[in-house]
Design a protein around this motif. Structure first.
Motif, PDB file in Angstrom:
ATOM      1  N   UNK A  91       5.988   0.556  -4.129  1.00 24.11           N
ATOM      2  CA  UNK A  91       4.806   1.407  -3.930  1.00 24.11           C
ATOM      3  C   UNK A  91       3.548   0.568  -3.796  1.00 24.11           C
ATOM      4  N   UNK A  92       3.471  -0.539  -4.554  1.00 26.86           N
ATOM      5  CA  UNK A  92       2.321  -1.437  -4.433  1.00 26.86           C
ATOM      6  C   UNK A  92       2.284  -2.075  -3.052  1.00 26.86           C
ATOM      7  N   UNK A  93       3.444  -2.465  -2.549  1.00 29.41           N
ATOM      8  CA  UNK A  93       3.478  -3.055  -1.209  1.00 29.41           C
ATOM      9  C   UNK A  93       2.990  -2.052  -0.165  1.00 29.41           C
ATOM     10  N   UNK A  98       9.535 -12.880   0.913  1.00 28.20           N
ATOM     11  CA  UNK A  98      10.576 -13.002  -0.100  1.00 28.20           C
ATOM     12  C   UNK A  98       9.933 -12.527  -1.395  1.00 28.20           C
ATOM     13  N   UNK A  99       9.705 -11.235  -1.455  1.00 25.45           N
ATOM     14  CA  UNK A  99       8.963 -10.607  -2.561  1.00 25.45           C
ATOM     15  C   UNK A  99       9.965 -10.031  -3.554  1.00 25.45           C
ATOM     16  N   UNK A 100      10.012 -10.615  -4.768  1.00 24.12           N
ATOM     17  CA  UNK A 100      11.034 -10.232  -5.743  1.00 24.12           C
ATOM     18  C   UNK A 100      10.891  -8.773  -6.164  1.00 24.12           C
ATOM     19  N   UNK A 101      12.021  -8.195  -6.505  1.00 26.59           N
ATOM     20  CA  UNK A 101      12.031  -6.815  -6.996  1.00 26.59           C
ATOM     21  C   UNK A 101      11.423  -6.731  -8.396  1.00 26.59           C
ATOM     22  N   UNK A 102      10.651  -5.696  -8.620  1.00 28.04           N
ATOM     23  CA  UNK A 102      10.220  -5.275  -9.956  1.00 28.04           C
ATOM     24  C   UNK A 102       9.986  -3.772  -9.881  1.00 28.04           C
ATOM     25  N   UNK A 103      10.158  -3.094 -10.996  1.00 33.38           N
ATOM     26  CA  UNK A 103       9.988  -1.645 -11.012  1.00 33.38           C
ATOM     27  C   UNK A 103       8.638  -1.248 -10.410  1.00 33.38           C
ATOM     28  N   UNK A 104       8.675  -0.342  -9.464  1.00 35.73           N
ATOM     29  CA  UNK A 104       7.448   0.197  -8.893  1.00 35.73           C
ATOM     30  C   UNK A 104       6.751  -0.689  -7.889  1.00 35.73           C
ATOM     31  N   UNK A 110      14.959  -5.643   0.024  1.00 36.91           N
ATOM     32  CA  UNK A 110      15.133  -5.372   1.440  1.00 36.91           C
ATOM     33  C   UNK A 110      14.147  -4.363   1.986  1.00 36.91           C
ATOM     34  N   UNK A 111      12.947  -4.344   1.417  1.00 34.38           N
ATOM     35  CA  UNK A 111      11.910  -3.412   1.860  1.00 34.38           C
ATOM     36  C   UNK A 111      11.483  -3.728   3.298  1.00 34.38           C
ATOM     37  N   UNK A 112      11.506  -2.744   4.153  1.00 30.28           N
ATOM     38  CA  UNK A 112      10.912  -2.841   5.485  1.00 30.28           C
ATOM     39  C   UNK A 112       9.905  -1.703   5.601  1.00 30.28           C
ATOM     40  N   UNK A 113       8.644  -2.057   5.848  1.00 32.99           N
ATOM     41  CA  UNK A 113       7.568  -1.062   5.875  1.00 32.99           C
ATOM     42  C   UNK A 113       6.739  -1.295   7.132  1.00 32.99           C
ATOM     43  N   UNK A 114       6.499  -0.236   7.870  1.00 33.42           N
ATOM     44  CA  UNK A 114       5.655  -0.316   9.066  1.00 33.42           C
ATOM     45  C   UNK A 114       4.504   0.665   8.911  1.00 33.42           C
ATOM     46  N   UNK A 153       1.003   0.414  -0.538  1.00 34.03           N
ATOM     47  CA  UNK A 153      -0.423   0.715  -0.681  1.00 34.03           C
ATOM     48  C   UNK A 153      -1.299  -0.503  -0.422  1.00 34.03           C
ATOM     49  N   UNK A 154      -1.034  -1.599  -1.165  1.00 36.57           N
ATOM     50  CA  UNK A 154      -1.960  -2.733  -1.164  1.00 36.57           C
ATOM     51  C   UNK A 154      -1.711  -3.730  -0.030  1.00 36.57           C
ATOM     52  N   UNK A 155      -0.516  -3.760   0.502  1.00 42.56           N
ATOM     53  CA  UNK A 155      -0.221  -4.704   1.588  1.00 42.56           C
ATOM     54  C   UNK A 155      -0.271  -4.014   2.944  1.00 42.56           C
ATOM     55  N   UNK A 156       0.549  -2.983   3.120  1.00 39.76           N
ATOM     56  CA  UNK A 156       0.703  -2.390   4.446  1.00 39.76           C
ATOM     57  C   UNK A 156      -0.412  -1.406   4.772  1.00 39.76           C
ATOM     58  N   UNK A 157      -0.607  -0.397   3.904  1.00 41.62           N
ATOM     59  CA  UNK A 157      -1.660   0.581   4.208  1.00 41.62           C
ATOM     60  C   UNK A 157      -3.041  -0.061   4.231  1.00 41.62           C
ATOM     61  N   UNK A 158      -3.322  -0.844   3.191  1.00 41.65           N
ATOM     62  CA  UNK A 158      -4.639  -1.480   3.121  1.00 41.65           C
ATOM     63  C   UNK A 158      -4.819  -2.484   4.258  1.00 41.65           C
ATOM     64  N   UNK A 159      -3.774  -3.272   4.532  1.00 39.89           N
ATOM     65  CA  UNK A 159      -3.880  -4.263   5.601  1.00 39.89           C
ATOM     66  C   UNK A 159      -4.052  -3.633   6.967  1.00 39.89           C
ATOM     67  N   UNK A 160      -3.262  -2.613   7.268  1.00 41.72           N
ATOM     68  CA  UNK A 160      -3.363  -1.983   8.589  1.00 41.72           C
ATOM     69  C   UNK A 160      -4.679  -1.235   8.754  1.00 41.72           C
TER      70      UNK A 160
END
Length: 612
Positions: A197-199, A188-194, A232-236, A201-208
């Motif tokens: 892209x952080x998600x 439940x990650x609130x919207x903020x400008x930009x 409603x971001x869905x990233x794989x 990079x820092x969550x999905x790409x870095x985590x995987x």
């Protein structure tokens, strides 16, 4: 190959039938697409925004009953569903794994968001790493805690939202040591400008990449509870590369994004092409228009009422309502949009729809210019809004005469400047509220964040309203957005607005009042705000950070004004209407920045600044 995916849902706090229906529909769509593992967002059964109800016993008990309903729809699929779990008087934030109608366990969140807009430690306890517990919950034996699951030969674990943002305490490190193949991140990650892209990079790409696995991030969608917007971001991702990204900020009640993943040979995993747009002006337009759409339908209001002054702030509100209608129709179609917004069944053009949704009024005085009236009228016509004009000089005169008799003297600009400005703004409030009441509509207030910083607003005047859609945006952003919207969104009716100097028009016209002459250049104000509020620097620290680009004595004057007005006007920020969170910073004390109503006013700190 294994088909995995994420689902986003647009929920309402403890609206059980609505929320469960969205979840079941998403699961049904996942089954139709032959998805084997599906991740739904954090706390999706209750909604993330239940606030202190998370401390009640009954909320978690009802959420469990809804989970049992959902379980019956999980045939031939594995699904993670978010809900609160309350044990021994303590609430935890959980992700329940259901596989082929069997509950496999509940992973509990280990890191709680406690900064900015988040207050999770008020409601939840953090679960300890490496700890599991066998319990009986709702009459069923269940294992909860820091769990791993094996699904179709895939070793799966969780990072729940904030878990992934803690660089040195990510559960992913421990999951990697256990040989994880797949990490699900219900959020439940609130919207903020930009932030998307952080998600990525820092969550999905870095985590995987770090954890040598496939990573699925699934976020909530829409304006759930009034202030926060979820995109409603869905990233794989797989081993440091994006595999699939959905189109965010949808008007649909749910979305599912899934793809075939080859866990043994990542080169055989085909990446999907994303249609998502990250450009900030377009992104904010999507977020704000969706937030207005959700607010008006969930509040069951008949539309919006707006005091349209011809200035930048009220103009962006009008255009965003128009964009709300245009974008809803483009995605949902006319029939669904007419039903949701309760439009006339014969409506076939977006301007006609805006005319039913938005009513504007230009409330002039002898200090109002022809230019601002023409700007307001032109814009209202261009978007199809209902438009009225009236003058309030009679009301202003009546109030002023009563006070003059009470104090035994006439009010004059030389001695009563603020009083004479404020009474004009306040005289506009009762009648525009009356119009909103008649329409049974949401009254929009047009306060922006820069005004909130320094209290450049009249309480019970231009701040009157039940929703402040742009209170999270700076004046600098709003001004450039209006220029962008005139061209990119083809809102030609903004041309007169974009050719005006921002002004409150509360002093006599010959005094040539402008906002920046009253305050300071907006660019300077925005720079000070960044250092002082977002970075929490003292007056001297802000001066040192900015002195290279500004004349020192002028900068000192601006800093003294900013800090003095900031400290003196916290009481105003406490009374602002609920505001959408749209940027990294927000001065709404109920969602981002808290400050004492009474304080020293930075007396010692400003004295140190003056001594430099």
């Amino acid at each position: 190959m294994l088909k995995i995916g994420g689902a986003t849902v647009n929920q309402i706090p403890f609206d059980w039938n609505h929320n469960t229906t969205n979840i079941i529909d998403a699961i049904t769509e996942g089954i139709r697409q032959e998805v084997k593992i599906l991740c739904l967002p954090e706390l999706c059964i209750t909604g993330y925004g239940c606030e202190d109800l998370f401390l009640s016993e009954w909320l978690s008990e009802r959420a469990w009953q809804e989970l049992l309903r959902i379980r019956e729809h999980c045939q031939n699929i594995t699904v993670s569903v978010g809900l609160p779990i309350r044990m021994n008087g303590i609430t935890y934030n959980g992700a329940c794994v259901i596989s082929n109608k069997i509950i496999q366990g509940i992973t509990l969140k280990q890191n709680l968001a406690r900064d900015g807009v988040h207050y999770e430690p008020r409601w939840f306890n953090a679960w300890q790493k490496n700890e599991t517990r066998d319990i009986v919950y709702g009459g069923e034996p269940i294992t909860v805690g820091d769990l791993m699951y094996t699904i179709d030969g895939v070793r799966m674990g969780f990072e729940i939202c904030e878990d992934a943002w803690r660089k040195h305490n990510r559960p992913g490190y421990r999951l990697y040591e256990r040989g994880v193949d797949l990490i699900l991140n219900p959020s439940a990650s609130h919207y903020a400008m930009g932030k998307s892209l952080l998600r990525e990079d820092e969550v999905v790409n870095e985590g995987s990449s770090k954890f040598n696995c496939v990573y699925v991030f699934a976020n909530l969608l829409g304006n759930e509870a009034g202030r926060m917007i979820y995109d409603g971001d869905i990233i794989i991702g797989q081993k440091g590369k994006l595999v699939a990204v959905n189109k965010r900020l949808s008007y649909q009640p749910f979305n599912v994004l899934a793809t075939e993943v080859n866990f043994q040979d990542p080169s055989k995993t085909e990446a999907l092409i994303s249609a998502d747009i990250k450009e900030r002006n377009e992104e904010v337009t999507q977020a704000l228009s969706l937030a207005l759409f959700d607010y008006v339908r969930k509040s069951k209001a008949n539309g919006f009422v707006l005091s349209l002054s011809g200035g930048a702030d009220s103009s962006i509100c009008a255009v965003m309502v128009a964009e709300m209608v245009k974008r809803a129709v483009a995605e949902l179609g006319w029939e669904k949009t007419k039903t949701i917004l309760r439009l006339n069944p014969q409506t076939e053009h977006w301007k006609a729809a805006v005319g039913q949704i938005l009513t504007c009024a230009y409330q002039g005085t002898r200090n109002s210019s022809t230019d601002t009236f023409e700007a307001a009228h032109t814009l209202a016509l261009s978007v199809g809004a209902g438009f009225h004009r009236w003058d309030i000089d009679e009301e202003v005169s009546s109030y002023s005469q009563k006070i003059a008799r009470a104090i035994g003297r006439e009010l004059k600009w030389e001695t009563d400047d603020i009083t004479l400005q404020n009474i004009q703004a306040r005289s506009r409030s009762p009648i525009i509220w009356m119009l909103a009441n008649v329409k049974r509509a949401v009254l929009l207030t047009t306060s922006n964040r820069s005004e909130g910083d320094v209290g450049y607003a009249t309480m019970d005047g231009d701040t009157s309203g039940s929703l402040a859609p742009i209170a999270g945006l700076s004046k600098i952003f709003i001004l450039q957005w209006l220029r962008w919207a005139e061209e990119a969104l083809q809102h030609e009716g903004l041309n007169p607005v974009n050719n005006l100097q921002p002004t409150a028009e509360l002093r006599p016209l010959e005094r040539q009042q402008t906002d920046e002459s009253d305050l300071m250049p907006y660019r300077v104000l925005a720079e000070i705000e960044k250092h002082a509020i977002q970075d929490r620097k003292s007056p001297v620290q802000v001066f040192e950070a900015m002195r290279g680009d500004h004349e020192p004595e002028t900068l000192k004057r601006h800093l003294k004004k900013f800090f003095t007005l900031w400290a003196a006007n916290q009481w105003k920020r406490e009374r602002l209407a609920p505001a959408f969170h749209l940027d990294d910073i927000n001065v709404d004390p109920r969602s981002w920045c808290r400050f004492p109503i009474l304080s020293s006013g930075f007396a010692d700190e400003l004295a140190q600044l003056n001594a430099l």
